[in-house]
Design an enzyme around this catalytic site. Structure first.
Site, PDB file in Angstrom:
ATOM      1  N   GLU A  54       0.865  -1.178   0.000  1.00 47.67           N
ATOM      2  CA  GLU A  54       0.000   0.000   0.000  1.00 47.67           C
ATOM      3  C   GLU A  54       0.900   1.225   0.000  1.00 47.67           C
ATOM      4  OE1 GLU A  54       0.742  -1.535   3.898  1.00 47.67           O
ATOM      5  OE2 GLU A  54      -0.966  -2.296   2.797  1.00 47.67           O
ATOM      6  N   TYR A 114       5.666   2.300  -9.189  1.00 49.99           N
ATOM      7  CA  TYR A 114       4.970   1.014  -9.140  1.00 49.99           C
ATOM      8  C   TYR A 114       4.265   0.731 -10.461  1.00 49.99           C
ATOM      9  CZ  TYR A 114       5.798   1.682  -4.138  1.00 49.99           C
ATOM     10  OH  TYR A 114       6.375   1.909  -2.923  1.00 49.99           O
TER      11      TYR A 114
END
Length: 149
Positions: A101, A113
């Site tokens: 997260e 990411y």
């Protein structure tokens, strides 16, 4: 740059870098536990810790618990280098999926990411504490880890 597993001897450097990069740094006891039970990888330049990543693994699933790069070294590819090295070590250990997260407001991390093939899988509302009060959402990501063909 050198990548190597972190040990308890690295605790002072970890605490300093965590404090410099995190509004809510881990307690030293959390670091001690992680250093003995998780994959903890450090990115070193000469004798200075410039980045760290911590992942837990259960069977074929892993979770990125923390990742940080020294503010003076950000946006120079070191985060990419560190995350890719961590992913390879997880693959070598048998992991096939990596979960994490990230703060909803951390656009540079989300861009990294996305660039490395992470898939956003959801939102965890009001997950992260904010300095001065309040909460910030977390964006959830998953990576499929595959050994090179």
């Amino acid at each position: 740059m050198t990548l190597r597993p972190l040990t308890t001897a690295d605790l002072p450097a970890l605490l300093a870098l965590d404090t410099a990069t995190n509004s809510h740094p881990w307690h030293p006891d959390n670091w001690r536990d992680s250093l003995t039970s998780h994959l903890c990888l450090g990115l070193w330049e000469d004798d200075t810790l410039r980045g760290f990543a911590v992942a837990s693994r259960v069977l074929d699933e892993a979770e990125l618990l923390a990742i940080a790069i020294d503010p003076a070294c950000q946006r120079q590819g070191r985060g990419r280098q560190l995350l890719q090295a961590l992913q390879q070590r997880l693959i070598d250990a048998g992991a096939t999926t990596l979960f994490l997260e990230v703060r909803a407001g951390n656009r540079p991390a989300q861009a990294l990411y996305d660039a490395l093939g992470g898939m956003e899988t959801g939102i965890r509302a009001r997950y992260y504490p904010l300095p001065g009060g309040g909460r910030e959402d977390a964006r959830l990501y998953a990576f499929t880890l595959m050994a090179p063909q």
